[in-house]
Design an enzyme around this catalytic site. Sequence first.
Site, PDB file in Angstrom:
ATOM      1  N   HIS A  47       0.828  -1.204   0.000  1.00 17.26           N
ATOM      2  CA  HIS A  47       0.000   0.000   0.000  1.00 17.26           C
ATOM      3  C   HIS A  47       0.866   1.260   0.000  1.00 17.26           C
ATOM      4  O   HIS A  47       0.565   2.234  -0.693  1.00 17.26           O
ATOM      5  CB  HIS A  47      -0.913   0.021   1.233  1.00 17.26           C
ATOM      6  CG  HIS A  47      -2.249  -0.616   1.039  1.00 17.26           C
ATOM      7  ND1 HIS A  47      -2.424  -1.978   1.053  1.00 17.26           N
ATOM      8  CD2 HIS A  47      -3.476  -0.071   0.853  1.00 17.26           C
ATOM      9  CE1 HIS A  47      -3.712  -2.251   0.885  1.00 17.26           C
ATOM     10  NE2 HIS A  47      -4.372  -1.104   0.758  1.00 17.26           N
ATOM     11  N   ARG A  92      -1.007   2.728   7.226  1.00 12.50           N
ATOM     12  CA  ARG A  92      -0.759   1.299   7.413  1.00 12.50           C
ATOM     13  C   ARG A  92      -0.217   1.016   8.816  1.00 12.50           C
ATOM     14  O   ARG A  92      -0.414  -0.073   9.361  1.00 12.50           O
ATOM     15  CB  ARG A  92       0.225   0.782   6.353  1.00 12.50           C
ATOM     16  CG  ARG A  92      -0.208   1.060   4.935  1.00 12.50           C
ATOM     17  CD  ARG A  92      -1.614   0.574   4.674  1.00 12.50           C
ATOM     18  NE  ARG A  92      -1.688  -0.859   4.518  1.00 12.50           N
ATOM     19  CZ  ARG A  92      -2.810  -1.561   4.619  1.00 12.50           C
ATOM     20  NH1 ARG A  92      -3.949  -0.965   4.903  1.00 12.50           N
ATOM     21  NH2 ARG A  92      -2.795  -2.868   4.441  1.00 12.50           N
ATOM     22  N   HIS A 128       1.302  -2.907   9.397  1.00 11.78           N
ATOM     23  CA  HIS A 128       2.682  -2.778   8.919  1.00 11.78           C
ATOM     24  C   HIS A 128       3.549  -2.133   9.987  1.00 11.78           C
ATOM     25  O   HIS A 128       3.077  -1.339  10.806  1.00 11.78           O
ATOM     26  CB  HIS A 128       2.765  -1.927   7.647  1.00 11.78           C
ATOM     27  CG  HIS A 128       2.459  -2.675   6.397  1.00 11.78           C
ATOM     28  ND1 HIS A 128       3.281  -3.676   5.907  1.00 11.78           N
ATOM     29  CD2 HIS A 128       1.431  -2.583   5.525  1.00 11.78           C
ATOM     30  CE1 HIS A 128       2.758  -4.163   4.787  1.00 11.78           C
ATOM     31  NE2 HIS A 128       1.634  -3.525   4.549  1.00 11.78           N
ATOM     32  N   ASP A 168       8.659  -1.358   7.199  1.00 11.74           N
ATOM     33  CA  ASP A 168       7.912  -1.805   6.014  1.00 11.74           C
ATOM     34  C   ASP A 168       7.532  -0.606   5.154  1.00 11.74           C
ATOM     35  O   ASP A 168       7.610  -0.631   3.917  1.00 11.74           O
ATOM     36  CB  ASP A 168       6.617  -2.523   6.409  1.00 11.74           C
ATOM     37  CG  ASP A 168       6.808  -3.729   7.296  1.00 11.74           C
ATOM     38  OD1 ASP A 168       7.931  -4.256   7.362  1.00 11.74           O
ATOM     39  OD2 ASP A 168       5.808  -4.144   7.924  1.00 11.74           O
TER      40      ASP A 168
END
Length: 277
Positions: free
Chosen positions: A173, A206, A212, A216
């Site tokens: 994402h 995220r 996440h 990340d």
Amino acid sequence: MSRSPFALRLGAVTVLAAALAACAGTPARHAPGHDAPAPTGYLQADAIPDSLALSPPPPAPGSAWAALDDAVAGEAIALRGSARFTQASADADLRFPAGAGQFSCALGVAVDDTHTPALYRLLQRSLIDASAATRAAKNRYQRPRPFMVNGQPTCTPDDEPHLRGSGSYPSGHTAIGWAWALILSEIAPGQATALLERGRNYGHSRLVCNVHWYSDVQQGQALAAATVARLHDNAAFRADLDAAKREIAAARRHPRPLPRDCAAEAAALATGLREAR
């Protein structure tokens, strides 16, 4: 068999894999009733950035980077139930046509396949490329996601069964959101700061969503930049980029209502993560 919400958001893997041999699974879904073929990325498999070559291993347990990941995760968990948490849930949805509007407030233009078809196509196809760039590292490292470690809820609980089998590092994402921010900043340089801020907080969603780690997200941004650099060597991408610039200029002359509550979005996004710097 019915498909889970995650399969609808991020589960067009089978469609995209048929189009791109090394593609990662994030859909660019058509609106109901559209008979056009499923979109493909601009980049062929050998042009997609090599995430294994470009991504170091995730932070080792006990390292300073792992400690920062834990600190950011703890800060993010505290936002559960807030307007920022709700925004993170909205940001998780990359389904088209709604996904085309994720950056509409920062851009100041409503994006759809009727009034801005080149930009709509640009977002769909670059989504596939940016997602594909994270695939190899995700598969290699299979890093557990924060909710699997801390046992706290996510902002998309229906997605959790699928997320458990999808590696956390790097963030797909985030790669998509940062690629869009870079591309849109080139299309609309007057809104570049707002668009880049939106790209940053899109990745931070995220973290707030508890799906996440901070590293990340950082590596997702790096792979997004690599993807956009490769896209500029693609003639079809450059043609759509030029067409999108013309569409945005026309859209500003004839503005249409934006598809989102931009004031509410701005208020939610004003809550930042102090440790995510």
